[in-house]
Write a protein that holds these residues in place. Structure first.
Motif, PDB file in Angstrom:
ATOM      1  N   ILE A 155       0.778  -1.103  -0.129  1.00  0.00           N
ATOM      2  CA  ILE A 155      -0.028   0.005  -0.125  1.00  0.00           C
ATOM      3  C   ILE A 155       0.875   1.173  -0.031  1.00  0.00           C
ATOM      4  CG2 ILE A 155      -1.469   1.340   1.577  1.00  0.00           C
ATOM      5  CD1 ILE A 155      -2.933  -1.316   2.130  1.00  0.00           C
ATOM      6  N   ARG A 156       1.903   1.214   0.601  1.00  0.00           N
ATOM      7  CA  ARG A 156       2.725   2.629   0.772  1.00  0.00           C
ATOM      8  C   ARG A 156       3.565   2.671  -0.480  1.00  0.00           C
ATOM      9  NH1 ARG A 156       5.738  -1.145   3.526  1.00  0.00           N
ATOM     10  NH2 ARG A 156       7.726  -2.091   2.791  1.00  0.00           N
ATOM     11  N   GLU A 157       3.642   1.634  -1.481  1.00  0.00           N
ATOM     12  CA  GLU A 157       4.143   1.944  -2.754  1.00  0.00           C
ATOM     13  C   GLU A 157       3.160   2.686  -3.760  1.00  0.00           C
ATOM     14  OE1 GLU A 157       7.370   1.708  -3.809  1.00  0.00           O
ATOM     15  OE2 GLU A 157       7.703   1.243  -1.643  1.00  0.00           O
ATOM     16  N   ILE A 158       1.974   2.160  -3.477  1.00  0.00           N
ATOM     17  CA  ILE A 158       0.769   3.029  -4.241  1.00  0.00           C
ATOM     18  C   ILE A 158       0.766   4.272  -3.852  1.00  0.00           C
ATOM     19  CG2 ILE A 158      -1.682   3.001  -4.765  1.00  0.00           C
ATOM     20  CD1 ILE A 158      -1.672  -0.189  -3.911  1.00  0.00           C
ATOM     21  N   ALA A 159       0.756   4.403  -2.625  1.00  0.00           N
ATOM     22  CA  ALA A 159       0.576   5.842  -2.199  1.00  0.00           C
ATOM     23  C   ALA A 159       1.795   6.861  -2.627  1.00  0.00           C
ATOM     24  CB  ALA A 159       0.553   5.949  -0.566  1.00  0.00           C
ATOM     25  N   LYS A 160       3.103   6.325  -2.597  1.00  0.00           N
ATOM     26  CA  LYS A 160       4.055   6.922  -3.145  1.00  0.00           C
ATOM     27  C   LYS A 160       4.118   7.357  -4.762  1.00  0.00           C
ATOM     28  CE  LYS A 160       8.279   5.396  -2.323  1.00  0.00           C
ATOM     29  NZ  LYS A 160       9.324   4.441  -1.997  1.00  0.00           N
ATOM     30  N   LYS A 161       3.262   6.344  -5.455  1.00  0.00           N
ATOM     31  CA  LYS A 161       3.138   6.706  -6.707  1.00  0.00           C
ATOM     32  C   LYS A 161       2.400   7.862  -7.132  1.00  0.00           C
ATOM     33  CE  LYS A 161       4.614   1.995  -8.487  1.00  0.00           C
ATOM     34  NZ  LYS A 161       5.561   2.377  -9.360  1.00  0.00           N
ATOM     35  N   ALA A 162       0.969   7.646  -6.189  1.00  0.00           N
ATOM     36  CA  ALA A 162       0.019   8.653  -6.365  1.00  0.00           C
ATOM     37  C   ALA A 162       0.570   9.943  -6.178  1.00  0.00           C
ATOM     38  CB  ALA A 162      -1.126   8.364  -5.362  1.00  0.00           C
ATOM     39  N   LEU A 163       1.437  10.186  -4.933  1.00  0.00           N
ATOM     40  CA  LEU A 163       1.997  11.360  -4.716  1.00  0.00           C
ATOM     41  C   LEU A 163       3.047  11.798  -5.831  1.00  0.00           C
ATOM     42  CD1 LEU A 163       2.673  10.775  -0.840  1.00  0.00           C
ATOM     43  CD2 LEU A 163       1.153  12.473  -1.788  1.00  0.00           C
ATOM     44  N   ALA A 164       3.662  10.913  -6.462  1.00  0.00           N
ATOM     45  CA  ALA A 164       4.642  11.327  -7.442  1.00  0.00           C
ATOM     46  C   ALA A 164       3.876  11.856  -8.586  1.00  0.00           C
ATOM     47  CB  ALA A 164       5.413   9.974  -7.827  1.00  0.00           C
ATOM     48  N   HIS A 165       2.659  11.240  -8.879  1.00  0.00           N
ATOM     49  CA  HIS A 165       1.923  11.542 -10.118  1.00  0.00           C
ATOM     50  C   HIS A 165       0.948  12.907  -9.473  1.00  0.00           C
ATOM     51  CE1 HIS A 165       3.017   8.673 -12.894  1.00  0.00           C
ATOM     52  NE2 HIS A 165       2.770   7.585 -11.944  1.00  0.00           N
ATOM     53  N   HIS A 166       1.274  13.456  -8.575  1.00  0.00           N
ATOM     54  CA  HIS A 166       0.214  14.610  -8.008  1.00  0.00           C
ATOM     55  C   HIS A 166      -1.210  14.036  -8.181  1.00  0.00           C
ATOM     56  CE1 HIS A 166       3.902  16.838  -7.579  1.00  0.00           C
ATOM     57  NE2 HIS A 166       4.290  16.379  -8.816  1.00  0.00           N
ATOM     58  N   ALA A 167      -1.553  12.836  -7.744  1.00  0.00           N
ATOM     59  CA  ALA A 167      -2.874  12.461  -7.974  1.00  0.00           C
ATOM     60  C   ALA A 167      -4.022  13.009  -6.902  1.00  0.00           C
ATOM     61  CB  ALA A 167      -2.875  10.930  -8.231  1.00  0.00           C
ATOM     62  N   SER A 168      -4.958  13.306  -7.352  1.00  0.00           N
ATOM     63  CA  SER A 168      -5.992  13.570  -6.200  1.00  0.00           C
ATOM     64  C   SER A 168      -6.846  12.338  -6.008  1.00  0.00           C
ATOM     65  CB  SER A 168      -6.883  14.950  -6.851  1.00  0.00           C
ATOM     66  OG  SER A 168      -6.316  16.037  -6.812  1.00  0.00           O
ATOM     67  N   ALA A 169      -6.987  11.475  -7.006  1.00  0.00           N
ATOM     68  CA  ALA A 169      -7.752  10.281  -6.764  1.00  0.00           C
ATOM     69  C   ALA A 169      -7.185   9.086  -7.710  1.00  0.00           C
ATOM     70  CB  ALA A 169      -9.235  10.501  -7.437  1.00  0.00           C
ATOM     71  N   LEU A 170      -7.634   8.017  -7.585  1.00  0.00           N
ATOM     72  CA  LEU A 170      -7.107   6.869  -8.196  1.00  0.00           C
ATOM     73  C   LEU A 170      -8.259   5.665  -8.372  1.00  0.00           C
ATOM     74  CD1 LEU A 170      -5.444   4.376  -6.617  1.00  0.00           C
ATOM     75  CD2 LEU A 170      -4.419   6.267  -5.784  1.00  0.00           C
ATOM     76  N   ILE A 171      -7.915   4.941  -9.414  1.00  0.00           N
ATOM     77  CA  ILE A 171      -8.732   3.806  -9.465  1.00  0.00           C
ATOM     78  C   ILE A 171      -7.817   2.702  -9.779  1.00  0.00           C
ATOM     79  CG2 ILE A 171     -10.308   2.376 -11.091  1.00  0.00           C
ATOM     80  CD1 ILE A 171     -11.541   5.230 -12.173  1.00  0.00           C
ATOM     81  N   ILE A 172      -8.090   1.645  -8.910  1.00  0.00           N
ATOM     82  CA  ILE A 172      -7.143   0.348  -8.892  1.00  0.00           C
ATOM     83  C   ILE A 172      -7.943  -0.675  -9.672  1.00  0.00           C
ATOM     84  CG2 ILE A 172      -5.568   1.006  -7.148  1.00  0.00           C
ATOM     85  CD1 ILE A 172      -7.201  -1.107  -5.543  1.00  0.00           C
ATOM     86  N   ALA A 173      -7.316  -1.766 -10.265  1.00  0.00           N
ATOM     87  CA  ALA A 173      -8.009  -2.647 -10.929  1.00  0.00           C
ATOM     88  C   ALA A 173      -6.978  -3.914 -10.778  1.00  0.00           C
ATOM     89  CB  ALA A 173      -8.444  -2.462 -12.340  1.00  0.00           C
ATOM     90  N   HIS A 174      -7.526  -5.147 -10.586  1.00  0.00           N
ATOM     91  CA  HIS A 174      -6.875  -6.317 -10.813  1.00  0.00           C
ATOM     92  C   HIS A 174      -7.403  -7.203 -11.585  1.00  0.00           C
ATOM     93  CE1 HIS A 174      -8.794  -7.857  -7.117  1.00  0.00           C
ATOM     94  NE2 HIS A 174      -8.291  -8.977  -7.366  1.00  0.00           N
ATOM     95  N   ASN A 175      -6.626  -8.325 -12.024  1.00  0.00           N
ATOM     96  CA  ASN A 175      -7.514  -9.470 -12.912  1.00  0.00           C
ATOM     97  C   ASN A 175      -7.503 -10.686 -11.962  1.00  0.00           C
ATOM     98  OD1 ASN A 175      -4.625  -9.760 -13.149  1.00  0.00           O
ATOM     99  ND2 ASN A 175      -5.081 -11.256 -14.688  1.00  0.00           N
ATOM    100  N   HIS A 176      -8.606 -11.475 -12.556  1.00  0.00           N
ATOM    101  CA  HIS A 176      -8.731 -12.692 -11.787  1.00  0.00           C
ATOM    102  C   HIS A 176      -8.296 -13.780 -12.935  1.00  0.00           C
ATOM    103  CE1 HIS A 176     -11.052 -11.846  -8.145  1.00  0.00           C
ATOM    104  NE2 HIS A 176      -9.908 -11.490  -7.868  1.00  0.00           N
ATOM    105  N   PRO A 177      -7.238 -14.161 -13.283  1.00  0.00           N
ATOM    106  CA  PRO A 177      -6.991 -15.297 -14.272  1.00  0.00           C
ATOM    107  C   PRO A 177      -7.651 -16.389 -14.496  1.00  0.00           C
ATOM    108  CG  PRO A 177      -4.916 -14.564 -13.138  1.00  0.00           C
ATOM    109  CD  PRO A 177      -6.151 -14.078 -12.412  1.00  0.00           C
TER     110      PRO A 177
END
Length: 227
Positions: A155-177
């Motif tokens: 989770i901390r890596e996601i937060a770091k990326k969001a801050l790096a992109h100056h994001a105000s919001a995000l959508i995450i997605a993952h697949n179920h193979p």
């Protein structure tokens, strides 16, 4: 073998593409252009038709593993790398198109992008769409790639990326193979923890989307997002 060189010019895939456009070509003809040559006893179009029959669809051909392709005489590493390259270019073109939208006001367009981007992966992949204050996508980035049964994303890596992109919001997605878009307890717990962490940074988690090749399930649409 009926060599393509002996065909009427209007029937040859490359010439047909040049004169009439790529949209008029069949799946086999498009695939034949990529293959460039056939194998003993089959020209490129015949080989393409054989591949489509064996794998069942164009998608299945392009997502085939190297061992699966090598079971067909004349195919191997060159075809696999070429198919993988085309697949990745397609994903990046889709990502570029998404970032050019004025906003993500159409949930169906987002769902279709996510399905095409990760729905056909054979391992679990997590992707994030980072958005600005106007809900415009500023970046689409893969967060992690796991095994068939698990994908470890910190989770901390996601937060770091969001801050790096100056994001105000995000959508995450993952697949179920495995093919089921049902949310697991682990999916729900991860979403709760992620949203709580992002809230501390004043970043809104707009959605968590579970993706398969056939469908997508939105946490937001189902009312599953934690408050």
């Amino acid at each position: 073998m009926n060599s393509i060189k002996n065909w009427a010019e209007d029937d040859r895939p490359r010439e047909k593409l040049l004169h009439k456009g790529a949209a008029v070509l069949s799946d086999a003809e498009l695939l034949a252009i990529l293959l460039r040559s056939g194998t003993r006893g089959m020209n490129a179009v015949e080989l393409a038709r054989q591949l489509l029959r064996d794998f069942g669809s164009l998608r299945a051909v392009f997502t085939a593993t190297l061992p699966e392709l090598q079971r067909h005489k004349g195919l191997g590493l060159a075809a696999y790398t070429q198919f993988a390259t085309v697949r990745e270019i397609g994903k990046r073109l889709l990502a570029e198109e998404m970032t050019q939208l004025p906003s993500i006001s159409d949930p169906q367009a987002v769902a279709e992008y996510l399905r095409l981007a990760i729905g056909f992966e054979t391992v679990e992949v997590m992707l994030a769409l980072f958005l600005d204050r106007q809900n415009r996508i500023v970046a689409a980035e893969e967060l992690g790639r796991g095994t068939l049964t698990e994908n470890t994303v910190y989770i901390r890596e996601i937060a770091k990326k969001a801050l790096a992109h100056h994001a105000s919001a995000l959508i995450i997605a993952h697949n179920h193979p495995a093919g089921s878009a049902s949310a697991s307890d682990a999916d729900r717990m991860f979403t709760v923890r992620l949203r709580a962490a992002l809230n501390l940074l004043d970043i809104n988690l707009l959605d968590h989307v579970i993706v398969t090749a056939q469908e997508t399930v939105s946490f937001a649409a189902q009312g599953w997002l934690p408050r």
